[in-house]
Design a protein around this motif. Sequence first.
Motif, PDB file in Angstrom:
ATOM      1  N   LEU A  78      39.437  46.681  33.555  1.00 40.60           N
ATOM      2  CA  LEU A  78      39.518  45.910  34.795  1.00 40.60           C
ATOM      3  C   LEU A  78      38.159  45.830  35.488  1.00 40.60           C
ATOM      4  CD1 LEU A  78      42.941  47.228  36.105  1.00 40.60           C
ATOM      5  CD2 LEU A  78      42.412  44.836  35.543  1.00 40.60           C
ATOM      6  N   ALA A  79      37.400  46.917  35.414  1.00 38.93           N
ATOM      7  CA  ALA A  79      36.069  46.917  36.017  1.00 38.93           C
ATOM      8  C   ALA A  79      35.169  45.879  35.353  1.00 38.93           C
ATOM      9  CB  ALA A  79      35.450  48.304  35.908  1.00 38.93           C
ATOM     10  N   ALA A  80      35.205  45.821  34.034  1.00 37.67           N
ATOM     11  CA  ALA A  80      34.376  44.844  33.319  1.00 37.67           C
ATOM     12  C   ALA A  80      34.805  43.419  33.640  1.00 37.67           C
ATOM     13  CB  ALA A  80      34.454  45.103  31.825  1.00 37.67           C
ATOM     14  N   LEU A  81      36.112  43.189  33.722  1.00 36.17           N
ATOM     15  CA  LEU A  81      36.611  41.849  34.011  1.00 36.17           C
ATOM     16  C   LEU A  81      36.270  41.409  35.431  1.00 36.17           C
ATOM     17  CD1 LEU A  81      39.988  42.141  32.117  1.00 36.17           C
ATOM     18  CD2 LEU A  81      38.165  40.510  31.596  1.00 36.17           C
ATOM     19  N   GLU A  82      36.036  42.363  36.338  1.00 35.49           N
ATOM     20  CA  GLU A  82      35.548  42.027  37.677  1.00 35.49           C
ATOM     21  C   GLU A  82      34.132  41.443  37.613  1.00 35.49           C
ATOM     22  OE1 GLU A  82      35.791  44.940  40.798  1.00 35.49           O
ATOM     23  OE2 GLU A  82      37.614  45.797  39.933  1.00 35.49           O
ATOM     24  N   HIS A  83      33.424  41.758  36.545  1.00 37.14           N
ATOM     25  CA  HIS A  83      32.028  41.332  36.387  1.00 37.14           C
ATOM     26  C   HIS A  83      31.870  40.469  35.127  1.00 37.14           C
ATOM     27  CE1 HIS A  83      30.335  44.067  39.498  1.00 37.14           C
ATOM     28  NE2 HIS A  83      31.343  44.864  39.143  1.00 37.14           N
ATOM     29  N   GLU A  92      53.040  48.978  30.439  1.00 36.11           N
ATOM     30  CA  GLU A  92      52.988  47.531  30.243  1.00 36.11           C
ATOM     31  C   GLU A  92      51.654  46.943  30.712  1.00 36.11           C
ATOM     32  OE1 GLU A  92      55.317  45.837  28.626  1.00 36.11           O
ATOM     33  OE2 GLU A  92      56.438  47.695  28.349  1.00 36.11           O
ATOM     34  N   HIS A  93      50.801  47.774  31.291  1.00 34.51           N
ATOM     35  CA  HIS A  93      49.462  47.396  31.774  1.00 34.51           C
ATOM     36  C   HIS A  93      49.438  45.983  32.371  1.00 34.51           C
ATOM     37  CE1 HIS A  93      49.555  46.711  27.332  1.00 34.51           C
ATOM     38  NE2 HIS A  93      48.880  45.623  27.584  1.00 34.51           N
ATOM     39  N   MET A  94      50.304  45.746  33.333  1.00 35.30           N
ATOM     40  CA  MET A  94      50.455  44.411  33.894  1.00 35.30           C
ATOM     41  C   MET A  94      49.214  43.928  34.644  1.00 35.30           C
ATOM     42  SD  MET A  94      53.219  43.273  32.708  1.00 35.30           S
ATOM     43  CE  MET A  94      53.014  41.703  33.548  1.00 35.30           C
ATOM     44  N   ALA A  95      48.540  44.822  35.354  1.00 34.16           N
ATOM     45  CA  ALA A  95      47.329  44.399  36.070  1.00 34.16           C
ATOM     46  C   ALA A  95      46.279  43.887  35.089  1.00 34.16           C
ATOM     47  CB  ALA A  95      46.774  45.554  36.900  1.00 34.16           C
ATOM     48  N   LEU A  96      46.139  44.588  33.972  1.00 36.71           N
ATOM     49  CA  LEU A  96      45.163  44.172  32.971  1.00 36.71           C
ATOM     50  C   LEU A  96      45.585  42.861  32.317  1.00 36.71           C
ATOM     51  CD1 LEU A  96      42.612  44.708  31.390  1.00 36.71           C
ATOM     52  CD2 LEU A  96      43.904  46.218  29.874  1.00 36.71           C
ATOM     53  N   ARG A  97      46.861  42.683  32.049  1.00 38.87           N
ATOM     54  CA  ARG A  97      47.326  41.438  31.433  1.00 38.87           C
ATOM     55  C   ARG A  97      47.099  40.253  32.377  1.00 38.87           C
ATOM     56  NH1 ARG A  97      53.107  43.573  29.315  1.00 38.87           N
ATOM     57  NH2 ARG A  97      53.356  41.533  28.294  1.00 38.87           N
ATOM     58  N   ARG A  98      47.298  40.476  33.667  1.00 40.69           N
ATOM     59  CA  ARG A  98      47.009  39.412  34.629  1.00 40.69           C
ATOM     60  C   ARG A  98      45.514  39.083  34.649  1.00 40.69           C
ATOM     61  NH1 ARG A  98      51.248  42.058  37.561  1.00 40.69           N
ATOM     62  NH2 ARG A  98      49.746  43.458  38.569  1.00 40.69           N
ATOM     63  N   ALA A  99      44.690  40.106  34.536  1.00 37.38           N
ATOM     64  CA  ALA A  99      43.236  39.887  34.535  1.00 37.38           C
ATOM     65  C   ALA A  99      42.806  39.108  33.293  1.00 37.38           C
ATOM     66  CB  ALA A  99      42.504  41.222  34.617  1.00 37.38           C
ATOM     67  N   PHE A 100      43.391  39.427  32.152  1.00 33.16           N
ATOM     68  CA  PHE A 100      43.077  38.664  30.931  1.00 33.16           C
ATOM     69  C   PHE A 100      43.571  37.220  31.052  1.00 33.16           C
ATOM     70  CE2 PHE A 100      42.750  42.752  28.366  1.00 33.16           C
ATOM     71  CZ  PHE A 100      41.392  42.597  28.132  1.00 33.16           C
ATOM     72  N   SER A 101      44.697  37.026  31.702  1.00 37.23           N
ATOM     73  CA  SER A 101      45.195  35.674  31.930  1.00 37.23           C
ATOM     74  C   SER A 101      44.197  34.871  32.751  1.00 37.23           C
ATOM     75  CB  SER A 101      46.557  35.719  32.633  1.00 37.23           C
ATOM     76  OG  SER A 101      47.014  34.422  32.932  1.00 37.23           O
ATOM     77  N   ASP A 102      43.658  35.494  33.789  1.00 31.97           N
ATOM     78  CA  ASP A 102      42.647  34.832  34.614  1.00 31.97           C
ATOM     79  C   ASP A 102      41.395  34.525  33.796  1.00 31.97           C
ATOM     80  OD1 ASP A 102      44.311  34.965  36.821  1.00 31.97           O
ATOM     81  OD2 ASP A 102      43.385  36.789  37.629  1.00 31.97           O
ATOM     82  N   TYR A 103      40.996  35.463  32.953  1.00 29.11           N
ATOM     83  CA  TYR A 103      39.800  35.259  32.139  1.00 29.11           C
ATOM     84  C   TYR A 103      39.978  34.091  31.169  1.00 29.11           C
ATOM     85  CZ  TYR A 103      36.375  35.892  28.449  1.00 29.11           C
ATOM     86  OH  TYR A 103      35.388  35.665  27.527  1.00 29.11           O
ATOM     87  N   LEU A 104      41.116  34.036  30.491  1.00 26.18           N
ATOM     88  CA  LEU A 104      41.354  32.953  29.531  1.00 26.18           C
ATOM     89  C   LEU A 104      41.450  31.601  30.233  1.00 26.18           C
ATOM     90  CD1 LEU A 104      43.857  34.646  27.056  1.00 26.18           C
ATOM     91  CD2 LEU A 104      41.441  34.110  26.664  1.00 26.18           C
ATOM     92  N   ASP A 147      50.958  32.964  30.870  1.00 25.34           N
ATOM     93  CA  ASP A 147      51.652  33.989  31.642  1.00 25.34           C
ATOM     94  C   ASP A 147      51.183  35.368  31.190  1.00 25.34           C
ATOM     95  OD1 ASP A 147      53.120  32.080  32.991  1.00 25.34           O
ATOM     96  OD2 ASP A 147      54.782  32.152  31.560  1.00 25.34           O
ATOM     97  N   PRO A 148      51.129  36.348  32.076  1.00 26.57           N
ATOM     98  CA  PRO A 148      50.763  37.700  31.641  1.00 26.57           C
ATOM     99  C   PRO A 148      51.643  38.215  30.508  1.00 26.57           C
ATOM    100  CG  PRO A 148      50.736  37.561  34.031  1.00 26.57           C
ATOM    101  CD  PRO A 148      51.315  36.265  33.536  1.00 26.57           C
ATOM    102  N   GLU A 149      52.907  37.771  30.463  1.00 25.00           N
ATOM    103  CA  GLU A 149      53.806  38.204  29.383  1.00 25.00           C
ATOM    104  C   GLU A 149      53.419  37.625  28.030  1.00 25.00           C
ATOM    105  OE1 GLU A 149      55.643  38.861  33.236  1.00 25.00           O
ATOM    106  OE2 GLU A 149      54.751  37.059  32.321  1.00 25.00           O
ATOM    107  N   GLN A 150      52.500  36.672  28.014  1.00 25.86           N
ATOM    108  CA  GLN A 150      52.001  36.108  26.758  1.00 25.86           C
ATOM    109  C   GLN A 150      50.734  36.819  26.281  1.00 25.86           C
ATOM    110  OE1 GLN A 150      52.104  31.938  28.488  1.00 25.86           O
ATOM    111  NE2 GLN A 150      52.723  31.477  26.384  1.00 25.86           N
TER     112      GLN A 150
END
Length: 385
Positions: free
Chosen positions: A279-284, A65-77, A86-89
Amino acid sequence: MSIPASLPLRNDLKGEEPYGAPQLDVPVCLNVNENPYPPAPDVVDTIAERVRQIAPTLNRYPDREHMALRRAFSDYLAKESDTRLDPEQIWAANGSNEIMLQLFQAFGGPGRKALGFAPTYSMYPEYARDTFTQWVTVPRNEDFTLDVDAAIAAINEVRPAMVLVTSPNNPTGTPLPMDQTKRLLAACEQASVDGADEGVHPILVVDEAYVEFRTPGVPSAVTLIDEHPNLAVSRTMSKAFAYAGARVGYIAADRGIVDAMRIVRMPYHLSAVTQAAALAALEHTDEQLSTVAHLRETREATAAWLKGLTYKGRPLTVAHSESNFVYFGLFDDRDFIFNELLRRGVLIRDVGPDGWLRVCMGTDEEMATFRAAFAEVLALAEKEA
């Protein structure tokens, strides 16, 4: 390519060729809309560290479900589009290509139709073919903007399961204004779907692969998701994020659309290494997007330069672009232009309607090489006329 006639290839695949822009060993490759600037050294270090951390766990399957990545994309958006989902979106996959294929698998199929607006991304009909979905197109206006009235009429007549619109459009770079997106959404929310139950309505898929290159301040379709459960917005890290080799795409949508895609996804489709690299790229994020403004400036300068040129006595036509590429023409023999540029070590793209060419924005040095080569080719075309 050679497939023996003795193999039971699907009848509809006979004579087909694999999709893909040419991959040629030339000095200047400006044909696949990549960001020409590589990740910075500290980003590379973070990628290596992230992968090193998960390497001892590679005997186990990744988080499917790659939840950590979905949360990171949520933060990015939330930062990029001023919209908190929500990460589920959110759902990620191996490039936006896999995102699109999953959409076709979930909502297309035998008896279903998908509607697009030509010229547009040339992979859409292949997703349709691979899922036995009927692909229907409506022509764009002469300047490649959307004929919204014709689009709405087609939605009601064709009754598609999906309506796909790319903004900025590929190969033309044309943006879709927010008011037009809303009109398409309103039409989809009222239309019916062939092959579906009564009360089922089409989904509108807005493909925003190049959206980070848009004019600053212009809103993304992501801002409409919470109000429209039939809207899906596809994104990628391949373009502005300078991450084409990582193969990471994602979609923002109502949870119902995401759950439908989860039905058709392959088990553990997103590897632990891919998740770690993303996740590494989203950190930067700021560093990864640091070249976007310069590429936007390069696009505008290139478009202005092309508009000042003539071909056989006629000014070149340059389509308005909000992407990292420029679409230009019209050429009586675009193959001549393409091949002469290639002879000079510059690879661009001959795609879309005959007479048009597309050039992706490269480094300053690459663009200087393109300009010098293209000026030579135009002069040669004048002699050949």
